[in-house]
Design an enzyme around this catalytic site. Structure first.
Site, PDB file in Angstrom:
ATOM      1  N   ASP A  36       0.703  -1.381  -0.005  1.00  0.00           N
ATOM      2  CA  ASP A  36       0.035  -0.034   0.023  1.00  0.00           C
ATOM      3  C   ASP A  36       0.902   1.309   0.048  1.00  0.00           C
ATOM      4  O   ASP A  36       2.137   1.300   0.491  1.00  0.00           O
ATOM      5  CB  ASP A  36      -0.892  -0.054   1.439  1.00  0.00           C
ATOM      6  N   LYS A  58      -1.145   4.872  -4.516  1.00  0.00           N
ATOM      7  CA  LYS A  58      -1.151   5.981  -5.633  1.00  0.00           C
ATOM      8  C   LYS A  58      -0.241   6.794  -5.311  1.00  0.00           C
ATOM      9  O   LYS A  58      -0.345   8.120  -5.852  1.00  0.00           O
ATOM     10  CB  LYS A  58      -2.828   6.697  -5.534  1.00  0.00           C
ATOM     11  N   MET A 175      -6.199  11.414   8.736  1.00  0.00           N
ATOM     12  CA  MET A 175      -6.682  12.096   7.277  1.00  0.00           C
ATOM     13  C   MET A 175      -7.452  13.354   7.737  1.00  0.00           C
ATOM     14  O   MET A 175      -8.514  13.569   6.865  1.00  0.00           O
ATOM     15  CB  MET A 175      -7.517  11.142   6.702  1.00  0.00           C
TER      16      MET A 175
END
Ligand code: SAH
Length: 258
Positions: A36, A58, A175
């Site tokens: 990840d 990503k 986050m």
């Protein structure tokens, strides 16, 4: 006999020294590693020379691999007799989609085990000398996601903030930095503006940095100090301790950064 299996492994917050021995052993025995975002290369380096390593995050502007495809890859490799290690940042079961993956794999009849990692919220607080449940200041701790709270249903921020205030709970927010202005407004529904706040970016990594401020200055401080993801916010009286913390990063990891 098919002995394939999947191990969901927590890679910890970044510093490879914070990996558990069980995690290191699982990584070393993997035939296929699915890695990840936010998993450091120093952790991936525990893999054997023959393992296939696939980065599915990503980072670096690339598109992340769709979740459905990751699940398919895991099932196919395990059915093929391989040991698949799914490496996730921090702990697999804290905001890491580990729960969904476990359910899917179990439904597919695959043998799955899970190995804990040190979650970023714990690592971030410790890295700046903040005891999350210091007896004099907190009765407990809440791990909360600050992601997608703009317009997204679900999080009752007024209730959370009020509980944190009245119940003397430390709030650890994951986050949260991208939504700092909205998050600040949301938390002010239940917590005083003067509530101490610490923000730790890149906890446990050589690039670690932190600021200490108060809730009413959250959004300003994030912009003024150019704090970016990944970062953890620690809201509550215990964060005062961070003002005294100067440098808790290990000398070794500092050296490595030079
Ligand atoms: N499963 C992970 C969390 C995944 S969500 C865990 O248990 O830690 C991703 C969020 O985790 C980031 O947006 C950030 O809030 C936090 N995070 C991950 N690594 C971090 C680090 N090294 N320093 C600060 N925050 C981190």
């Amino acid at each position: 006999m098919n002995t394939g299996k999947v191990t969901l492994v927590g890679a910890g917050p970044g510093d490879p020294d914070l990996l558990t021995i069980k995690a290191a052993k699982a990584i070393a025995s993997a035939d296929l590693l699915l890695v990840d975002d936010l998993v450091s290369e120093a952790v991936v380096a525990f893999a054997s020379g023959t393992a296939r390593i696939v980065h599915v995050g990503k980072r670096g502007g690339c598109k992340s691999t769709p979740q459905a495809f990751i699940l398919k890859m895991m099932v196919a490799a395990a059915r093929n007799g391989e040991h698949v290690v799914r490496l996730k940042g921090g702990d697999p079961f804290i905001f890491g989609r580990g729960g969904e993956e476990l359910e899917h794999l179990q439904q597919a009849g695959i043998l799955v085990t899970v190995v804990n990692g040190i979650t970023a919220g714990l690592a971030a607080a410790t890295a700046i000398g903040v005891p999350l449940t210091h007896r004099a200041h907190a009765h407990g701790v809440l791990f909360v996601t600050g992601h997608g709270q703009t317009g997204a249903p679900g999080t009752d921020w007024a209730a959370l903030a009020t509980a944190a205030h009245r119940g003397r709970l430390t709030m650890v927010i994951y986050m949260g930095v991208r939504n700092a202005p909205e998050l600040q407004d949301a938390l002010l529904q239940g917590l005083p503006a003067a509530t101490p706040l610490a923000i730790v970016q890149d906890a446990s990594l050589p690039t670690q940095r932190h600021i200490v401020t108060m809730l009413g200055q959250m959004a300003w401080a994030v912009t003024a100090h150019a704090i970016s993801s990944p970062a953890i916010m620690v809201v509550g009286e215990v964060s005062r301790a961070a003002t005294l913390a100067q440098d808790y990063a290990s000398p070794d990891s500092r050296k490595a950064a030079r």
